[in-house]
Design an enzyme around this catalytic site. Sequence first.
Site, PDB file in Angstrom:
ATOM      1  N   LYS A 197      33.928  -0.480 -15.841  1.00  0.00           N
ATOM      2  CA  LYS A 197      32.766  -0.601 -16.737  1.00  0.00           C
ATOM      3  C   LYS A 197      32.434   0.749 -17.383  1.00  0.00           C
ATOM      4  CE  LYS A 197      28.464  -0.473 -14.824  1.00  0.00           C
ATOM      5  NZ  LYS A 197      27.590   0.573 -15.393  1.00  0.00           N
ATOM      6  N   ASN A 198      32.342   1.786 -16.562  1.00  0.00           N
ATOM      7  CA  ASN A 198      31.863   3.065 -17.080  1.00  0.00           C
ATOM      8  C   ASN A 198      32.898   3.814 -17.905  1.00  0.00           C
ATOM      9  OD1 ASN A 198      29.423   2.466 -15.986  1.00  0.00           O
ATOM     10  ND2 ASN A 198      29.596   3.848 -14.223  1.00  0.00           N
ATOM     11  N   ARG A 202      20.866   0.806 -20.439  1.00  0.00           N
ATOM     12  CA  ARG A 202      20.622   2.202 -20.809  1.00  0.00           C
ATOM     13  C   ARG A 202      21.828   2.812 -21.516  1.00  0.00           C
ATOM     14  NH1 ARG A 202      17.315   5.236 -18.629  1.00  0.00           N
ATOM     15  NH2 ARG A 202      18.802   6.895 -19.021  1.00  0.00           N
ATOM     16  N   CYS A 251      14.802   3.611 -14.952  1.00  0.00           N
ATOM     17  CA  CYS A 251      15.259   2.363 -14.353  1.00  0.00           C
ATOM     18  C   CYS A 251      15.000   2.455 -12.865  1.00  0.00           C
ATOM     19  CB  CYS A 251      16.710   2.064 -14.698  1.00  0.00           C
ATOM     20  SG  CYS A 251      17.896   3.022 -13.807  1.00  0.00           S
ATOM     21  N   ARG A 306      15.861   9.161 -15.287  1.00  0.00           N
ATOM     22  CA  ARG A 306      17.042   9.222 -16.139  1.00  0.00           C
ATOM     23  C   ARG A 306      16.751   9.624 -17.593  1.00  0.00           C
ATOM     24  NH1 ARG A 306      20.870   4.248 -14.684  1.00  0.00           N
ATOM     25  NH2 ARG A 306      22.443   5.727 -15.405  1.00  0.00           N
ATOM     26  N   PRO A 307      16.247  10.868 -17.784  1.00  0.00           N
ATOM     27  CA  PRO A 307      15.999  11.334 -19.157  1.00  0.00           C
ATOM     28  C   PRO A 307      17.321  11.571 -19.916  1.00  0.00           C
ATOM     29  CG  PRO A 307      15.711  13.135 -17.595  1.00  0.00           C
ATOM     30  CD  PRO A 307      15.973  11.882 -16.773  1.00  0.00           C
ATOM     31  N   ILE A 308      17.229  11.752 -21.235  1.00  0.00           N
ATOM     32  CA  ILE A 308      18.443  12.065 -22.023  1.00  0.00           C
ATOM     33  C   ILE A 308      18.264  13.405 -22.755  1.00  0.00           C
ATOM     34  CG2 ILE A 308      19.245   9.670 -22.304  1.00  0.00           C
ATOM     35  CD1 ILE A 308      18.115   9.935 -25.259  1.00  0.00           C
ATOM     36  N   ASP A 309      17.408  14.258 -22.191  1.00  0.00           N
ATOM     37  CA  ASP A 309      17.121  15.535 -22.852  1.00  0.00           C
ATOM     38  C   ASP A 309      18.389  16.364 -23.103  1.00  0.00           C
ATOM     39  OD1 ASP A 309      16.990  15.559 -19.957  1.00  0.00           O
ATOM     40  OD2 ASP A 309      16.511  17.678 -20.087  1.00  0.00           O
ATOM     41  N   ASP A 356      27.483   6.110  -7.039  1.00  0.00           N
ATOM     42  CA  ASP A 356      27.644   4.665  -7.252  1.00  0.00           C
ATOM     43  C   ASP A 356      28.258   3.965  -6.040  1.00  0.00           C
ATOM     44  OD1 ASP A 356      26.556   4.943  -9.737  1.00  0.00           O
ATOM     45  OD2 ASP A 356      28.441   4.887 -10.825  1.00  0.00           O
ATOM     46  N   ILE A 413      21.888  12.790  -6.680  1.00  0.00           N
ATOM     47  CA  ILE A 413      21.979  12.572  -8.134  1.00  0.00           C
ATOM     48  C   ILE A 413      20.728  11.888  -8.684  1.00  0.00           C
ATOM     49  CG2 ILE A 413      23.377  11.577 -10.013  1.00  0.00           C
ATOM     50  CD1 ILE A 413      24.935  13.642  -8.400  1.00  0.00           C
ATOM     51  N   ARG A 416      26.310  -7.225 -14.132  1.00  0.00           N
ATOM     52  CA  ARG A 416      26.428  -6.110 -15.072  1.00  0.00           C
ATOM     53  C   ARG A 416      27.667  -5.277 -14.773  1.00  0.00           C
ATOM     54  NH1 ARG A 416      22.228  -2.425 -14.251  1.00  0.00           N
ATOM     55  NH2 ARG A 416      23.649  -1.284 -15.559  1.00  0.00           N
TER      56      ARG A 416
HETATM   57  N1  EPU Z   1      19.970  13.867 -16.358  1.00  0.00           N
HETATM   58  C1  EPU Z   1      18.994  14.638 -16.933  1.00  0.00           C
HETATM   59  N2  EPU Z   1      19.003  14.789 -18.289  1.00  0.00           N
HETATM   60  C2  EPU Z   1      19.948  14.229 -19.075  1.00  0.00           C
HETATM   61  C3  EPU Z   1      20.954  13.431 -18.473  1.00  0.00           C
HETATM   62  C4  EPU Z   1      20.933  13.267 -17.111  1.00  0.00           C
HETATM   63  O1  EPU Z   1      18.112  15.173 -16.246  1.00  0.00           O
HETATM   64  O2  EPU Z   1      19.899  14.406 -20.303  1.00  0.00           O
HETATM   65  C5  EPU Z   1      19.979  13.662 -14.887  1.00  0.00           C
HETATM   66  C6  EPU Z   1      19.782  12.208 -14.486  1.00  0.00           C
HETATM   67  O3  EPU Z   1      18.428  11.837 -14.470  1.00  0.00           O
HETATM   68  C7  EPU Z   1      20.445  12.179 -13.121  1.00  0.00           C
HETATM   69  C8  EPU Z   1      21.600  13.171 -13.290  1.00  0.00           C
HETATM   70  O4  EPU Z   1      21.267  13.978 -14.408  1.00  0.00           O
HETATM   71  O5  EPU Z   1      19.539  12.643 -12.163  1.00  0.00           O
HETATM   72  C9  EPU Z   1      22.958  12.561 -13.508  1.00  0.00           C
HETATM   73  O6  EPU Z   1      22.866  11.561 -14.502  1.00  0.00           O
HETATM   74  P1  EPU Z   1      24.038  11.211 -15.520  1.00  0.00           P
HETATM   75  O7  EPU Z   1      23.549  11.520 -16.898  1.00  0.00           O
HETATM   76  O8  EPU Z   1      25.307  11.832 -15.086  1.00  0.00           O
HETATM   77  O9  EPU Z   1      24.113   9.632 -15.366  1.00  0.00           O
HETATM   78  P2  EPU Z   1      24.416   8.626 -16.529  1.00  0.00           P
HETATM   79  O10 EPU Z   1      25.371   9.248 -17.465  1.00  0.00           O
HETATM   80  O11 EPU Z   1      23.153   8.069 -17.063  1.00  0.00           O
HETATM   81  C10 EPU Z   1      26.519   7.550 -15.400  1.00  0.00           C
HETATM   82  C11 EPU Z   1      26.929   6.184 -14.958  1.00  0.00           C
HETATM   83  C12 EPU Z   1      26.094   5.785 -13.762  1.00  0.00           C
HETATM   84  C13 EPU Z   1      26.345   6.794 -12.647  1.00  0.00           C
HETATM   85  C14 EPU Z   1      26.007   8.204 -13.136  1.00  0.00           C
HETATM   86  C15 EPU Z   1      26.316   9.292 -12.129  1.00  0.00           C
HETATM   87  C16 EPU Z   1      27.666   5.186 -17.026  1.00  0.00           C
HETATM   88  C17 EPU Z   1      27.455   4.179 -18.098  1.00  0.00           C
HETATM   89  N3  EPU Z   1      26.734   5.260 -16.072  1.00  0.00           N
HETATM   90  O12 EPU Z   1      25.140   7.461 -15.729  1.00  0.00           O
HETATM   91  O13 EPU Z   1      26.562   4.501 -13.342  1.00  0.00           O
HETATM   92  O14 EPU Z   1      25.544   6.497 -11.525  1.00  0.00           O
HETATM   93  O15 EPU Z   1      26.748   8.488 -14.345  1.00  0.00           O
HETATM   94  O16 EPU Z   1      27.651   9.258 -11.771  1.00  0.00           O
HETATM   95  O17 EPU Z   1      28.683   5.864 -17.022  1.00  0.00           O
HETATM   96  C18 EPU Z   1      26.411   2.437 -12.278  1.00  0.00           C
HETATM   97  O18 EPU Z   1      27.527   2.162 -12.744  1.00  0.00           O
HETATM   98  O19 EPU Z   1      25.869   1.736 -11.375  1.00  0.00           O
HETATM   99  C19 EPU Z   1      25.701   3.623 -12.756  1.00  0.00           C
HETATM  100  C20 EPU Z   1      24.399   3.797 -12.580  1.00  0.00           C
END
Ligand code: EPU
Length: 416
Positions: A22-23, A92, A116, A121-124, A304, A326, A396
């Site tokens: 999926k990812n 997301r 969630c 899970r911010p995207i800053d 995960d 994480i 999902r």
């Molecule tokens: N974070 C920030 N700011 C950002 C981005 C992330 O503070 O701009 C923080 C997050 O809040 C978290 C950490 O950084 O505490 C890591 O988050 P990351 O961004 O790596 O997670 P993600 O990209 O949103 C992907 C997977 C997740 C998986 C995580 C960690 C996808 C679509 N999703 O999420 O998958 O848990 O990486 O490996 O690739 C799942 O499949 O069940 C799932 C949640």
Amino acid sequence: MDKIEVTGGHCLKGEVAISGAKNAALPILASALLTDGPCVMDNVPDLMDVRTTMDLLGHLGAKVSRDKTTVTVDASGVNEPEAPYELVRKMRASVLVLGPLTARLGRARVSLPGGCAIGARPIDLHLKGLEAMGAKVLLDKGYVNVIAQRLVGAEIYLDIPTVTGTENLMMAAALAKGTTVLRNAAREPEITALADTLNAMGAQVSGAGTPVIEIIGREKLHAANATIIPDRIEAATFMAAAAITNGDVLVRGAKSAHMGAVIEKMVEAGVVVDEVPEGLRVRGPATLQSVDVKTAPFPGFATDMQAQFMVMMCLASGRSTITETIFENRFIHVSELTRLGADISIVRNSAVIKGVASLKAAPVMASDLRASACLVLAGLVAQGSTLINRVYHIDRGYESIEKKLSGLGAQIRRIR
Ligand code: EPU
């Protein structure tokens, strides 16, 4: 809402084929937005999140179709820069269109994903990276608006090696003017898979799989084909199923190079894992041993897999500590496991688990994707029939999980 009923006590035997990840599929589908011809992706799992991504790409103006495991995306007609709230709130990972849309159309308007169950899970970091490449970012009415006539290459240090953040910035940089260097980039196998696809489209990405990724921007990318890598989390979930049921399962397609930390921890717990040409053969011991685990970005132990590994530790001999580093709220499954008789206490971001001789069935509630998988695993060993509510989460990310488990001898059925 569907429910899943699992009757515990069956030893799993046989073989199971692992679906595409999926990812890996989600960013690769989004990367088609960078091109204007038909991109053919193979081994794409049929999951809710993939369907949502296909809907989103269709909404943006792409032609999207599926034939069995092959998805074709032709983004030549893409002209709509908005990813609406109705789609982003379902998933997301819709935020993965932000980078490619900005690169392709010079603007993007994407509903800001909310928090969630597992964390805020911010995207800053995605946005800071795009700003460093010269984009203007404006938040308005729950949407993030990004505008850049042409992105320019930049040196970007990521405070956290964010997975989708790294992917968004790689895709944006592929069409930027000049060179982008991402430091402290995520190293997950899904990042390397995306880099391979971008390179097949004519991009120049190097260093994927290491903390420093360099992307030399191109004027244009062309359509390309991709085969989605096997899902390492699905594979590891089936390995855990074999481990807890004293089973013997061939996990077909599992790639040990993607699962080093999980395999090592399983072996430490007494599971026998053999690499065979078809994948991994996994045999569960009569009694599992307790081991401590701390989640970390790849190549560390995947967050995960944390919930599923916890089920193994609930039944292991001794006491183990699982530390989640994480996500701030990824222990919601703990109270459900406790309902099944597990002995777990939470101390800050660690769960301390004392192994018990058996679990006992009870109705439970799934809160997120991996928590659902953890409850299905618990049901496989609990005495009696465990009814898992809200299993839409599992759809999902796990393709036909009840069929695959039944094929291994589990007693499991979906109640519609
Ligand atoms: N974070 C920030 N700011 C950002 C981005 C992330 O503070 O701009 C923080 C997050 O809040 C978290 C950490 O950084 O505490 C890591 O988050 P990351 O961004 O790596 O997670 P993600 O990209 O949103 C992907 C997977 C997740 C998986 C995580 C960690 C996808 C679509 N999703 O999420 O998958 O848990 O990486 O490996 O690739 C799942 O499949 O069940 C799932 C949640």
